[in-house]
Design an enzyme around this catalytic site. Structure first.
Site, PDB file in Angstrom:
ATOM      1  N   GLU A 250       2.877  -7.815   3.819  1.00 53.95           N
ATOM      2  CA  GLU A 250       2.027  -8.896   4.330  1.00 53.95           C
ATOM      3  C   GLU A 250       1.961  -8.867   5.854  1.00 53.95           C
ATOM      4  O   GLU A 250       0.907  -9.134   6.447  1.00 53.95           O
ATOM      5  CB  GLU A 250       2.561 -10.236   3.838  1.00 53.95           C
ATOM      6  CG  GLU A 250       2.357 -10.428   2.333  1.00 53.95           C
ATOM      7  CD  GLU A 250       3.065 -11.652   1.790  1.00 53.95           C
ATOM      8  OE1 GLU A 250       2.428 -12.399   1.024  1.00 53.95           O
ATOM      9  OE2 GLU A 250       4.252 -11.869   2.131  1.00 53.95           O
TER      10      GLU A 250
ATOM     11  N   GLU B   7       6.878  -9.259  -5.644  1.00 57.00           N
ATOM     12  CA  GLU B   7       7.404 -10.614  -5.829  1.00 57.00           C
ATOM     13  C   GLU B   7       7.411 -11.063  -7.292  1.00 57.00           C
ATOM     14  O   GLU B   7       8.269 -11.839  -7.703  1.00 57.00           O
ATOM     15  CB  GLU B   7       6.591 -11.615  -4.989  1.00 57.00           C
ATOM     16  CG  GLU B   7       6.781 -11.509  -3.484  1.00 57.00           C
ATOM     17  CD  GLU B   7       5.821 -10.555  -2.811  1.00 57.00           C
ATOM     18  OE1 GLU B   7       5.687 -10.616  -1.588  1.00 57.00           O
ATOM     19  OE2 GLU B   7       5.200  -9.712  -3.526  1.00 57.00           O
TER      20      GLU B   7
END
Length: 259
Positions: free
Chosen positions: A113, A133
């Site tokens: 990210e 995740e």
């Protein structure tokens, strides 16, 4: 500013930020995020810096968020943590100077990210990207479902986010997540080479170019085209525009001042 989790150096108009938590594979914790946020603010105000490189060093970019830190976090603590990360990542995305991610090794979760918030991403051979995740019972929370989709499209974004599977540099290049693959020992040299090119451009035109592209990803095409046109017209009020065109006609390199 004293830095415990980052290294920072500045040379010839280029600022180089290196994530520096090697024992945790540069996992993002609250201290690193706070230092990075303050450093980006400082760079924003530093007229000497015309381009920025973010690196994780020779072995790893960032292996994600600090899971040990997050394990026992309740919803309120989790919200505070991810909001700090998102705001810092947003600062990089909105910084009015170009930012290059130089990725070595792992760029996973929050590390991916962070790279996504940069304008240009290059990677060393053998680097690995992913949003794993889902394997922890959560989802990306600092842009992985949004910037990734805007970068590689919904098909590949869903593949990465929903399976949690990692991808190699060849795949990352093919889907547009990165724009160049280089040998490991050439990564920083290549990043600095690109940064030097960026640093020679008109700072004010660079800022408008980045703003137009970012704005256009979040609005309909007519709105984006109108914004682009207004920015184009605005640049004709600057000295850099006059200098750039005059230098072109005189067959010399322009001397931009950012005004």
């Amino acid at each position: 500013m004293e830095l415990n989790t980052l290294l920072y150096e500045k040379d010839s108009g280029i600022g180089v930020i290196t994530l520096n938590r090697p024992k945790t594979l540069n996992a993002l914790n609250d201290e690193l995020i706070k230092e990075l946020s303050i450093l980006i603010d400082n760079i924003s105000e530093d007229d000497e810096v015309q381009a920025v490189i973010i690196s994780g060093g020779d072995k790893v970019f960032a292996a994600g968020g600090d899971i040990a830190f997050m394990l026992n976090a309740g919803p309120l603590m989790a919200e505070e943590f991810i909001e700090a990360i998102r705001k810092t990542v947003d600062k990089i995305d909105h910084l009015d100077k170009p930012v290059i991610a130089a990725v070595n090794g792992l760029a996973l979760g929050g590390g991916c990210e962070l790279a996504l918030a940069c304008d240009i991403r290059i990677a060393a051979e053998g680097a690995t990207f992913g949003q794993p995740e889902i394997n922890l019972g959560i989802i990306p929370g600092a842009g992985g479902t949004q910037r990734l989709t805007r970068t590689v499209g919904p098909g590949w974004a869903k593949h990465m986010v929903m399976t949690g599977m990692l991808i190699d540099t060849d795949t990352a290049f093919k889907i547009g997540l990165i724009t160049k693959i280089v040998p490991k020992d050439q990564l920083m040299n290549e990043a600095k080479k690109i940064a030097k090119v960026l640093a020679t451009k008109s700072p004010i035109a660079m800022k408008e170019a980045k703003r137009c592209i970012n704005y256009g990803m979040n609005v309909d095409l007519p709105s984006g085209l109108t914004h682009e046109m207004k920015s184009w017209v605005f640049l004709f009020s600057t000295e850099d525009q006059k200098e750039g065109m005059k230098a072109f006609l005189e067959k010399r390199k322009p001397m931009f001042k950012g005004i």
